[in-house]
Write a protein that holds these residues in place. Structure first.
Motif, PDB file in Angstrom:
ATOM      1  N   VAL A 117      -4.552 -54.062   9.935  1.00 10.60           N
ATOM      2  CA  VAL A 117      -6.005 -54.044  10.035  1.00 10.60           C
ATOM      3  C   VAL A 117      -6.548 -52.872   9.235  1.00 10.60           C
ATOM      4  N   GLU A 118      -7.618 -53.113   8.506  1.00 14.68           N
ATOM      5  CA  GLU A 118      -8.330 -52.060   7.796  1.00 14.68           C
ATOM      6  C   GLU A 118      -9.818 -52.160   8.075  1.00 14.68           C
ATOM      7  N   VAL A 119     -10.486 -51.014   8.044  1.00 15.08           N
ATOM      8  CA  VAL A 119     -11.942 -50.949   8.167  1.00 15.08           C
ATOM      9  C   VAL A 119     -12.495 -50.703   6.773  1.00 15.08           C
ATOM     10  N   ARG A 120     -13.323 -51.623   6.277  1.00 14.25           N
ATOM     11  CA  ARG A 120     -13.802 -51.524   4.897  1.00 14.25           C
ATOM     12  C   ARG A 120     -15.320 -51.620   4.834  1.00 14.25           C
ATOM     13  N   GLY A 121     -15.846 -51.021   3.777  1.00 13.25           N
ATOM     14  CA  GLY A 121     -17.279 -51.069   3.539  1.00 13.25           C
ATOM     15  C   GLY A 121     -17.680 -52.338   2.826  1.00 13.25           C
ATOM     16  N   GLU A 122     -18.964 -52.438   2.498  1.00 14.58           N
ATOM     17  CA  GLU A 122     -19.474 -53.653   1.871  1.00 14.58           C
ATOM     18  C   GLU A 122     -18.851 -53.926   0.513  1.00 14.58           C
ATOM     19  N   ASP A 123     -18.424 -52.884  -0.183  1.00 13.17           N
ATOM     20  CA  ASP A 123     -17.810 -53.090  -1.501  1.00 13.17           C
ATOM     21  C   ASP A 123     -16.293 -53.186  -1.416  1.00 13.17           C
ATOM     22  N   GLY A 124     -15.753 -53.236  -0.202  1.00  6.26           N
ATOM     23  CA  GLY A 124     -14.317 -53.432  -0.025  1.00  6.26           C
ATOM     24  C   GLY A 124     -13.501 -52.158   0.048  1.00  6.26           C
ATOM     25  N   GLU A 125     -14.134 -50.993  -0.026  1.00  8.15           N
ATOM     26  CA  GLU A 125     -13.361 -49.756   0.027  1.00  8.15           C
ATOM     27  C   GLU A 125     -12.944 -49.455   1.461  1.00  8.15           C
ATOM     28  N   VAL A 126     -11.743 -48.858   1.609  1.00 14.30           N
ATOM     29  CA  VAL A 126     -11.254 -48.496   2.937  1.00 14.30           C
ATOM     30  C   VAL A 126     -11.998 -47.266   3.429  1.00 14.30           C
ATOM     31  N   LEU A 127     -12.506 -47.340   4.649  1.00 15.51           N
ATOM     32  CA  LEU A 127     -13.294 -46.252   5.214  1.00 15.51           C
ATOM     33  C   LEU A 127     -12.421 -45.296   6.018  1.00 15.51           C
ATOM     34  N   GLY A 128     -12.963 -44.133   6.310  1.00 15.19           N
ATOM     35  CA  GLY A 128     -12.234 -43.105   7.034  1.00 15.19           C
ATOM     36  C   GLY A 128     -12.375 -43.241   8.547  1.00 15.19           C
ATOM     37  N   PRO A 129     -11.724 -42.358   9.290  1.00  8.37           N
ATOM     38  CA  PRO A 129     -11.773 -42.409  10.751  1.00  8.37           C
ATOM     39  C   PRO A 129     -13.207 -42.392  11.284  1.00  8.37           C
ATOM     40  N   ASP A 130     -13.444 -43.252  12.274  1.00 16.43           N
ATOM     41  CA  ASP A 130     -14.709 -43.335  13.009  1.00 16.43           C
ATOM     42  C   ASP A 130     -15.873 -43.897  12.199  1.00 16.43           C
ATOM     43  N   GLU A 131     -15.648 -44.280  10.961  1.00 10.94           N
ATOM     44  CA  GLU A 131     -16.701 -44.927  10.185  1.00 10.94           C
ATOM     45  C   GLU A 131     -16.770 -46.400  10.559  1.00 10.94           C
ATOM     46  N   VAL A 132     -17.992 -46.933  10.617  1.00 11.01           N
ATOM     47  CA  VAL A 132     -18.197 -48.334  10.981  1.00 11.01           C
ATOM     48  C   VAL A 132     -18.169 -49.200   9.731  1.00 11.01           C
ATOM     49  N   GLY A 133     -17.372 -50.253   9.780  1.00 11.41           N
ATOM     50  CA  GLY A 133     -17.275 -51.151   8.640  1.00 11.41           C
ATOM     51  C   GLY A 133     -16.771 -52.517   9.055  1.00 11.41           C
ATOM     52  N   TYR A 134     -16.477 -53.329   8.055  1.00 11.15           N
ATOM     53  CA  TYR A 134     -16.022 -54.696   8.298  1.00 11.15           C
ATOM     54  C   TYR A 134     -14.535 -54.713   8.646  1.00 11.15           C
ATOM     55  N   LEU A 135     -14.169 -55.618   9.529  1.00 14.53           N
ATOM     56  CA  LEU A 135     -12.772 -55.813   9.912  1.00 14.53           C
ATOM     57  C   LEU A 135     -12.062 -56.678   8.887  1.00 14.53           C
ATOM     58  N   TRP A 136     -10.994 -56.131   8.307  1.00 14.95           N
ATOM     59  CA  TRP A 136     -10.086 -56.876   7.442  1.00 14.95           C
ATOM     60  C   TRP A 136      -8.732 -56.934   8.151  1.00 14.95           C
ATOM     61  N   VAL A 137      -8.121 -58.102   8.229  1.00 11.55           N
ATOM     62  CA  VAL A 137      -6.845 -58.241   8.920  1.00 11.55           C
ATOM     63  C   VAL A 137      -5.952 -59.201   8.141  1.00 11.55           C
ATOM     64  N   MET A 177     -17.799 -56.013  13.068  1.00 13.53           N
ATOM     65  CA  MET A 177     -17.912 -54.621  12.660  1.00 13.53           C
ATOM     66  C   MET A 177     -17.133 -53.761  13.649  1.00 13.53           C
ATOM     67  N   ILE A 178     -16.288 -52.888  13.139  1.00 15.37           N
ATOM     68  CA  ILE A 178     -15.455 -52.038  13.985  1.00 15.37           C
ATOM     69  C   ILE A 178     -15.405 -50.633  13.411  1.00 15.37           C
ATOM     70  N   SER A 179     -14.894 -49.718  14.213  1.00 13.11           N
ATOM     71  CA  SER A 179     -14.491 -48.405  13.718  1.00 13.11           C
ATOM     72  C   SER A 179     -13.113 -48.126  14.282  1.00 13.11           C
ATOM     73  N   MET A 180     -12.376 -47.211  13.649  1.00 14.09           N
ATOM     74  CA  MET A 180     -11.036 -46.864  14.102  1.00 14.09           C
ATOM     75  C   MET A 180     -10.882 -45.353  14.046  1.00 14.09           C
ATOM     76  N   ASP A 181     -10.442 -44.767  15.154  1.00 17.34           N
ATOM     77  CA  ASP A 181     -10.296 -43.313  15.147  1.00 17.34           C
ATOM     78  C   ASP A 181      -8.966 -42.907  14.519  1.00 17.34           C
ATOM     79  N   ALA A 182      -8.728 -41.610  14.450  1.00 15.98           N
ATOM     80  CA  ALA A 182      -7.536 -41.099  13.773  1.00 15.98           C
ATOM     81  C   ALA A 182      -6.251 -41.497  14.480  1.00 15.98           C
TER      82      ALA A 182
END
Length: 560
Positions: free
Chosen positions: A389-409, A439-444
């Protein structure tokens, strides 16, 4: 570690063991589609090792293999009418396979099932798959306009419809453009005809990537889409989640609040227990708090598949503190977001581990989950090993801890796509990934927080707001039994949150209570997040899968 929280995908060992068993072509002398029962290790000399290793049929994996292991006399199902063994379920599945083939069913054709939970549902499902067909399960309580949609969309060869709802389905059938062969199930005449058929039927040598079952999306913003799922998907998640997270054993007894036509229930209350020779409890009636408490008392389940709405009803039941849940070792929650407040109340009252998790039709079942002994209320837990699972922004970039983005699995349970939805398939299935609208976020530490559907997220006063945050806040008030928040466009064109609430017993809906709830939210959340309107309802509208129909609420709010 960043919020991409990469966990390497792997092929499940269970699938590898099946392939190994199927490779024993030198030990077999029976063609896989000849007459007579075929064991899970039976195959044809004519098949090459490479092609044999790709053979996989869900009937063999979940039911036929239990018979081959000598578990025919073990209890498979518990119902109000008594216990049914694996041998009895297997025999009825064989009869269904022969009945359907006699009716003209050919491999890869679809069969619609509209039946209550019980022996016939389970046997029909395995009989269809055994004969090489594709199972399409729908809610038997659908309204006529919904039934017509499914007739036209599914284009099934045969429809198996229970007698209790058959009149409605037949009336719609007379006006439908596509008319499957209609079989009324559950009458004495049908049962006599079915049981007159042989219970011996060959298992179609399905490829692991063949379509096995269609799983429907929630349909909260339009007609449900069918995610076409393969034999491999169901075996994969059974191994990774059913065995790896739930730790299901032959001694478990499962019970489900949702019915089997819902893919979440089909996993926990059919495939997972059948994969190890455990027992599933089935009942046809609608699930209420009273019904569920009675079933728990009668059948003593060890695993309960639950949903947030029923968690709420159970906690609100006046006799809840007196219920004996000592047989239950764990409860799962999925289908909708579980508010942290509900989780807190559950822990305080019940003390049984409640494992919130997230799955989708496109991945069949749960791939993010809390674990027994590692439950973090307010989160979905961590990624199930075997999925990535990755959390990504609208342009597909992987986001950092606790950032809200789209769920990719991604993982081996991904559907091949949506039936007759080419553009939506291209948008959602990107390379090996499924790109969810969640939309999800993932902590460290890898714990995932659910933030809502992308089309449910609200931009209020120029800032993003999750409806779930306001819903959880309002649920903390003793007057609120259930609540849903949607965005409504005001006369000045701006989006504002509106709450639709079901009032708890002992409280009176009206303007005074609405003002109290607005002030409650103002003092606990950032000022812009309070509900501009509070509308009281007797019940919240639901989709065909029982989820809150936010689209309908939004339309009602816009018209008011």
């Amino acid at each position: 570690r960043t919020s991409s929280h990469v966990i390497s995908a792997r092929r499940c060992t269970g699938m590898a063991s099946i392939a190994t068993g199927l490779k024993r072509s030198e030990e077999a002398s029976i063609d896989p589609y000849s007459s007579g029962r075929v064991s899970s290790c039976t195959t044809s000399h004519s098949l090459s090792p490479e092609s044999v290793s790709d053979r996989l049929n869900l009937y063999e994996h979940f039911l036929g293999s239990r018979i081959a292991e000598g578990l025919a006399d073990r209890t498979a199902l518990l119902t109000a009418d008594g216990a049914l063994t694996y041998g009895e379920v297997d025999a009825r599945a064989g009869q269904y396979a022969n009945l359907l083939v006699e009716a003209g069913l050919r491999p890869e054709e679809r069969v619609l099932i509209a039946m209550p939970d019980g022996l016939d549902f389970v046997a029909a499902l395995f009989g269809i798959i055994r004969a090489g067909g594709v199972v399409v399960m729908i809610n038997p309580q659908l309204k006529p306009n919904q039934i017509r949609y499914f007739y036209e969309y599914i284009r099934a060869r045969v429809a198996l419809v229970h007698d209790e709802v058959a009149d409605t389905f037949q009336a719609v059938l007379a006006e439908a453009d596509h008319r499957p062969d209609f079989i009324r199930v559950g009458t004495p005449d049908f049962t006599a005809t079915l049981t007159a058929h042989s219970d011996a039927h060959p298992t179609f040598p399905s490829h692991e990537d063949d379509a096995a079952i269609w799983i429907f999306s929630g349909g909260t913003t339009g007609h449900p889409k069918a995610a076409v799922q393969s034999h491999r998907s169901f075996v994969n998640t059974t191994e990774l989640y059913g065995h790896g997270v739930l730790g299901i054993t032959p001694d478990d007894v499962t019970l489900s609040v949702p019915k089997l036509f819902f893919g979440y229930a089909m996993g926990i209350n059919l495939f997972f227990p059948f994969s190890v020779g455990a027992t599933a409890v089935l009942f046809p009636e609608r699930c209420t708090a009273e019904t569920l408490f009675a079933k728990i008392e009668a059948f003593k389940p060890t695993i309960l598949a639950n949903v947030p709405t029923m968690v709420n009803h159970l906690l609100g039941h006046p006799d809840a503190p007196n219920q004996d849940l000592s047989s239950v070792r764990l409860v799962t929650s999925a289908g909708e977001a579980l508010p942290a407040e509900l989780h807190r109340r559950w822990n305080a009252l019940c003390g049984v581990p409640l494992l919130d998790g997230l799955g989708t039709a496109e991945m069949w079942h749960i791939f993010i989950s809390n674990r027994p002994g590692d439950v973090k209320p307010g989160t979905l837990g961590q990624v199930v090993p075997g999925f990535q699972v990755e959390v990504r922004g609208e342009d597909g970039e992987v986001l950092g801890p606790d950032e809200v983005g789209y769920l990719w699995v991604k993982g081996d349970s991904r559907a091949s796509g949506y039936w007759q939805q080419r553009e939506k398939t291209r948008q959602a299935f990107v390379g090996d990934w499924y790109v969810s609208g969640d939309m999800i976020s993932m902590d460290a530490d890898g714990y995932v927080t659910y933030c809502g559907r992308a089309d449910d997220m609200l931009k209020v006063s120029g800032k993003w707001m999750s409806p779930g945050e306001l819903e959880n806040c309002l649920l903390e008030h003793e007057a609120v039994q259930e609540v849903a928040v949607v965005g409504v466009r005001s006369t000045d064109g701006l989006i504002k949150p509106e709450a639709f609430a079901v009032v708890a017993t002992g409280h009176t809906p009206g303007g005074a209570l609405a003002a109290v709830l607005q002030e409650w939210a103002r003092t606990r959340l950032e000022p812009y997040k309070y509900p501009r309107e509070v509308t009281f309802m007797d019940d919240l509208p639901r989709t065909h899968l029982g989820k809150v129909d936010r689209g309908k609420l939004s339309r009602e709010a816009a018209q008011s």
